[in-house]
Design a protein around this motif. Structure first.
Motif, short mmCIF file in Angstrom:
data_model
loop_
_atom_site.label_atom_id
_atom_site.label_comp_id
_atom_site.label_asym_id
_atom_site.label_seq_id
_atom_site.Cartn_x
_atom_site.Cartn_y
_atom_site.Cartn_z
N MET A 63 -5.65 1.93 -3.03
CA MET A 63 -5.59 1.47 -1.64
C MET A 63 -4.56 2.30 -0.89
O MET A 63 -3.53 2.68 -1.44
N THR A 64 -4.85 2.56 0.36
CA THR A 64 -3.88 3.19 1.26
C THR A 64 -3.96 2.48 2.60
O THR A 64 -4.98 1.86 2.93
N TYR A 65 -2.90 2.58 3.36
CA TYR A 65 -2.85 1.96 4.68
C TYR A 65 -2.42 3.00 5.70
O TYR A 65 -1.43 3.71 5.49
N ALA A 66 -3.15 3.09 6.79
CA ALA A 66 -2.77 4.01 7.87
C ALA A 66 -1.55 3.42 8.58
O ALA A 66 -1.56 2.25 8.97
N ASP A 67 -0.52 4.21 8.73
CA ASP A 67 0.71 3.73 9.36
C ASP A 67 0.50 3.22 10.78
O ASP A 67 1.21 2.34 11.24
N ALA A 68 -0.50 3.75 11.45
CA ALA A 68 -0.77 3.32 12.83
C ALA A 68 -1.32 1.90 12.89
O ALA A 68 -1.27 1.27 13.94
N HIS A 69 -1.83 1.39 11.77
CA HIS A 69 -2.48 0.08 11.78
C HIS A 69 -1.65 -1.02 11.14
O HIS A 69 -2.11 -2.16 11.08
N ILE A 70 -0.47 -0.72 10.64
CA ILE A 70 0.37 -1.75 10.03
C ILE A 70 1.65 -1.92 10.85
O ILE A 70 2.03 -1.06 11.63
N THR A 71 2.30 -3.07 10.66
CA THR A 71 3.52 -3.35 11.42
C THR A 71 4.70 -2.54 10.91
O THR A 71 5.66 -2.34 11.63
N GLY A 72 4.63 -2.13 9.66
CA GLY A 72 5.73 -1.38 9.07
C GLY A 72 6.58 -2.22 8.14
O GLY A 72 7.30 -1.70 7.29
N ALA A 73 6.50 -3.54 8.26
CA ALA A 73 7.23 -4.43 7.36
C ALA A 73 6.50 -4.46 6.02
O ALA A 73 5.29 -4.69 5.98
N LYS A 74 7.24 -4.19 4.95
CA LYS A 74 6.62 -4.12 3.64
C LYS A 74 7.45 -4.86 2.60
O LYS A 74 8.66 -5.00 2.73
#
Length: 107
Positions: A63-74
């Protein structure tokens, strides 16, 4: 569309279905008293499993997540939005059970 917005939609639908199920349940007070502890335990287990296995899947490259689509909190590598799907299931599944059970049976 961001993952956070999509997550809010899933959670909102689950909460609305639960609200309808509780409104229609004749034994609402007893159900709430009886279900809060098992629901919290299930939430804890599911969220821990989500944290562990989502991190493993991200490390493995599944799995990968595009940084533009996530809030950044991990939480380590998992975006916090990823935890909303198991939470929505924890709300939605008991609600669906309430809506589909036979009315003459015990909860």
């Amino acid at each position: 569309m961001t993952y956070a917005l999509l997550s809010l939609v899933f959670l909102a639908v689950a909460v609305v279905v639960l609200a309808v199920a509780l409104i229609l349940a004749p034994d609402r007070a007893r159900l709430v008293r009886r279900w809060w502890a098992p629901t919290l335990l299930a939430a804890l287990v599911v969220l821990v499993l989500t944290a562990v296995f989502d991190n493993l899947m991200i490390v493995a490259g599944f799995m990968t997540y595009a940084d533009a689509h996530i809030t950044g909190a991990k939480l380590v590598l998992v975006p916090l939005e990823d935890f909303s799907y198991p939470l929505a299931a924890l709300v939605l599944l008991p609600a669906l059970w309430l809506l589909t059970r036979r009315r003459g049976t015990r909860a």
